[in-house]
Design a protein around this motif. Sequence first.
Motif, PDB file in Angstrom:
ATOM      1  N   SER A 240       0.843  -1.204   0.000  1.00 55.74           N
ATOM      2  CA  SER A 240       0.000   0.000   0.000  1.00 55.74           C
ATOM      3  C   SER A 240       0.878   1.254   0.000  1.00 55.74           C
ATOM      4  CB  SER A 240      -0.947  -0.016   1.192  1.00 55.74           C
ATOM      5  OG  SER A 240      -0.222   0.118   2.384  1.00 55.74           O
ATOM      6  N   LEU A 243       2.261   1.634  -3.513  1.00 55.15           N
ATOM      7  CA  LEU A 243       1.220   2.174  -4.388  1.00 55.15           C
ATOM      8  C   LEU A 243       1.059   3.667  -4.130  1.00 55.15           C
ATOM      9  CD1 LEU A 243      -0.942   1.146  -6.462  1.00 55.15           C
ATOM     10  CD2 LEU A 243      -2.564   1.422  -4.606  1.00 55.15           C
ATOM     11  N   GLY A 244       1.092   4.041  -2.858  1.00 57.46           N
ATOM     12  CA  GLY A 244       0.988   5.461  -2.506  1.00 57.46           C
ATOM     13  C   GLY A 244       2.103   6.266  -3.143  1.00 57.46           C
ATOM     14  N   SER A 246       3.734   5.521  -5.868  1.00 57.22           N
ATOM     15  CA  SER A 246       3.500   5.624  -7.308  1.00 57.22           C
ATOM     16  C   SER A 246       2.443   6.673  -7.610  1.00 57.22           C
ATOM     17  CB  SER A 246       3.040   4.285  -7.882  1.00 57.22           C
ATOM     18  OG  SER A 246       3.786   3.245  -7.324  1.00 57.22           O
ATOM     19  N   ILE A 247       1.391   6.697  -6.791  1.00 56.74           N
ATOM     20  CA  ILE A 247       0.318   7.666  -7.009  1.00 56.74           C
ATOM     21  C   ILE A 247       0.848   9.085  -6.850  1.00 56.74           C
ATOM     22  CG2 ILE A 247      -1.884   8.534  -6.120  1.00 56.74           C
ATOM     23  CD1 ILE A 247      -2.093   5.964  -7.712  1.00 56.74           C
ATOM     24  N   THR A 315      -7.454  14.601 -10.982  1.00 58.10           N
ATOM     25  CA  THR A 315      -6.612  14.204  -9.847  1.00 58.10           C
ATOM     26  C   THR A 315      -7.472  13.608  -8.746  1.00 58.10           C
ATOM     27  OG1 THR A 315      -6.664  16.520  -9.245  1.00 58.10           O
ATOM     28  CG2 THR A 315      -4.625  15.705 -10.165  1.00 58.10           C
ATOM     29  N   ILE A 318      -8.225  10.077  -9.731  1.00 57.08           N
ATOM     30  CA  ILE A 318      -7.037   9.250  -9.550  1.00 57.08           C
ATOM     31  C   ILE A 318      -6.864   8.890  -8.076  1.00 57.08           C
ATOM     32  CG2 ILE A 318      -4.512   9.275  -9.645  1.00 57.08           C
ATOM     33  CD1 ILE A 318      -4.816  11.024 -12.170  1.00 57.08           C
ATOM     34  N   ASN A 319      -7.058   9.884  -7.207  1.00 58.90           N
ATOM     35  CA  ASN A 319      -6.892   9.628  -5.786  1.00 58.90           C
ATOM     36  C   ASN A 319      -7.912   8.642  -5.249  1.00 58.90           C
ATOM     37  OD1 ASN A 319      -4.685  10.913  -4.468  1.00 58.90           O
ATOM     38  ND2 ASN A 319      -5.510  12.837  -5.227  1.00 58.90           N
ATOM     39  N   ALA A 322      -7.075   5.232  -6.413  1.00 58.63           N
ATOM     40  CA  ALA A 322      -5.920   4.727  -5.680  1.00 58.63           C
ATOM     41  C   ALA A 322      -6.341   4.237  -4.305  1.00 58.63           C
ATOM     42  CB  ALA A 322      -4.875   5.818  -5.557  1.00 58.63           C
ATOM     43  N   ARG A 323      -7.224   4.997  -3.639  1.00 61.03           N
ATOM     44  CA  ARG A 323      -7.681   4.594  -2.302  1.00 61.03           C
ATOM     45  C   ARG A 323      -8.423   3.276  -2.369  1.00 61.03           C
ATOM     46  NH1 ARG A 323      -7.753   8.135   2.362  1.00 61.03           N
ATOM     47  NH2 ARG A 323      -6.062   9.498   1.795  1.00 61.03           N
ATOM     48  N   MET A 325      -8.005   0.981  -4.553  1.00 58.69           N
ATOM     49  CA  MET A 325      -7.028  -0.084  -4.804  1.00 58.69           C
ATOM     50  C   MET A 325      -6.320  -0.470  -3.517  1.00 58.69           C
ATOM     51  SD  MET A 325      -5.495   1.110  -8.440  1.00 58.69           S
ATOM     52  CE  MET A 325      -4.130  -0.012  -8.599  1.00 58.69           C
ATOM     53  N   VAL A 326      -5.954   0.537  -2.722  1.00 61.69           N
ATOM     54  CA  VAL A 326      -5.254   0.248  -1.474  1.00 61.69           C
ATOM     55  C   VAL A 326      -6.138  -0.579  -0.549  1.00 61.69           C
ATOM     56  CG1 VAL A 326      -4.361   1.271   0.634  1.00 61.69           C
ATOM     57  CG2 VAL A 326      -3.744   2.238  -1.563  1.00 61.69           C
TER      58      VAL A 326
END
Lengths: 338, 376
Positions: A240, A243-244, A246-247, A315, A318-319, A322-323, A325-326
């Motif tokens: 996680s 991934l953070g 990368s984001i 953005t 995307i955030n 990403a959350r 995915m985490v």
Amino acid sequence: MTSGSVHINTDIKEKVSSFLVGDRKRRKIGDKLFHGLVIGTAAYTLLIIVIVVVSVGLGSAKIFSYEGFIGFVTGTNWNAVEGRESYGALPYIIGTLMSSGIALLIGVPMSIGIAFFLSEMAPSRLSSPLSFVIELLAAVPSIIYGLWALFVFRFLIKDWIETPLYNTLGPYIPFFNQAPFGLDVFTAGIVLAIMIIPIVSSISRDVMRAVPNTQREAAYSLGATRWETARIAVFPYGKSGLLGASILGFGRAVGETMLVTLIIGNAIGPAAIPTTLFSQSQTLSSLIANEFNEASSDLQLSALIGLGAVLLLLTMIINVVARLMVSKMVKVSPGDRE
Amino acid sequence: MSKIVMNSVVIVVMTSLLLTGVVTMSMSQRSFAQLLPKQMQTPGQSNINGAGATFPFPLIDTWRVEYQKVKPYVNINYQSIGSGGGVKQFTAKTVDFGASDAPLSAAERAKATGAVHIPETIGSVVAAYNIPGIPDKGLKLTGPILADIFAGKIKKWNDPRIQSLNPDKKLPAADIVTVHRSDGSGTTFVWTSYLSNASPQWNQTIGASKSVQWPSGVGAPGNEGVANAIKGSPNTIGYIELNYALQTKTPYAFIQNKAGKFIEPTLESVKQAAADVSAKGLPKGDASWQKVTLLNDKGSGAYPIASFSYLLLPKDLGKSPNMNEAKAKALVDFISWAITDGQKFASKLGYVPLPDPVVKLDQDTIKSLTFNGKPI
């Protein structure tokens, strides 16, 4: 991370008890002051986001009522000639995602490799100076990378990467079939990758360092090799965080402006949709930078602010993704200590 | 150690965030020009603030330095933020004078009531190229051919239309790459006005503006960006300002004028484009200048792509919030000096000095300026 929680707890206890000996009244005032200060700083972030959303919303209202939100987001024209005005953001959304996507494809694997070497393999007399150099690179302003790319690097990319790709793959795969010029999405992606590698790798290194040694020891005790240890013990625990990182790199690439403006080729309108890897394109932020100063009509100005609104939305999406995915990742591996 | 680093990082981040916030809020008027001190005046001193086009910046900057020798107590401060920005700042009355490569449009004039145009120099745009085998200037081109090249219709350098104009040159069979300005620019306005003038098809499909929808090619920011893209890559053609081409010694094309001659862009041939301006019947300073053009002048030695660059002033200087009578006098004196004595610095910098009839017209315009109704 809950790593070393026992140590931290005893540490804090010691500190607090030695601190508590001080004057009670003074401590109370200090506490209130601190309370207010912290609330103030937290409120500041909220205030800024509210100001940004309100001013972007007000500024772009005109273009959204003229083109319609869907019309603006899916439109491909960008015509500022008086009497023929028409604005659409689609080519620049694609240009933004494509250049940042290339940057991620190249930058993230390299960053994780760097981080892995620094945290797992390098002896400390090598890893500390190397980490220092990487942090130094992270502090280089992006315009420096941009100018270097414009005057030096783009010729190397064109002669050594793009032209061979074009000659070998161009005739068969349409995606490579455009005579390379050096100022295009591909160059922009590579230079963006170079820009994000320091920050992504230095965060990834911290993430990997935070993986408790018990994890590694467990893996080694089962007879795992170094690579296997990384795969079964380090990466799952830190994914996680990775991934953070990368984001964060993606976010920087998406928002980067002047560097991209210098090297992406700045096509406009339908010509800015990248049909090949070597097409000229334009990103949301570079178009804003290019045209804001000379925007002559109110509608053009509003369209440029509209690009800002789209960027803000992008953005956010995307955030959120990403959350999601985490949280999904964390659910998948309940065996971890998180 | 790492704690100290972390702490200092946190502090730096917080401060920069705070600073960004402050700057963003105060930047809502779009330019740094406002952040500059306006009333730093010591007794007897006048600070004059201007903003606008990048094209005349080297000239105005030279004037700033030279005028200090004439009147040491007058400080000129000029921000080259672009023509559009200059017009906006001028309309908002945050600067004492504006500068623009394009005359005010009808809509802009409606917002900036009582604005006067004062042409202060003449600009010219050239077609610069980088063709292997043709290292020198002098490729012959016409307006319609240039329009077709930039529209992506003529794709190869050895196209029969180009080759037949240049029988003495061996043109390569390579693809033409066009380079245009990516930022909004007065230079683009002059160039696309010329192409619209030369080709009806260009006029219908693309038109003239400070930024247009280019059907193909590479965009680069600024004159230097375009010049760099041309110099760095073979088979390119783009447009840059004449003074910039002269300074960087980029090869440029000779372009056919209305009389049918192929003219090399020089200070002399550009000056000829403005030679008969009195015959063109220039409007008064406070009238609309939108129709004024120096393009395609019929003089046999005139280069076809030229344009005035303008200073913008309010007709009644008393209407500006930062103006007093002494400052108005200083501003008017400076501009009178710039269009007369100041013109002698133009040629050295690659600008075309104003022809006498235009100077005369400017002087009449300046005489008509008032401060709260009184002549200055």
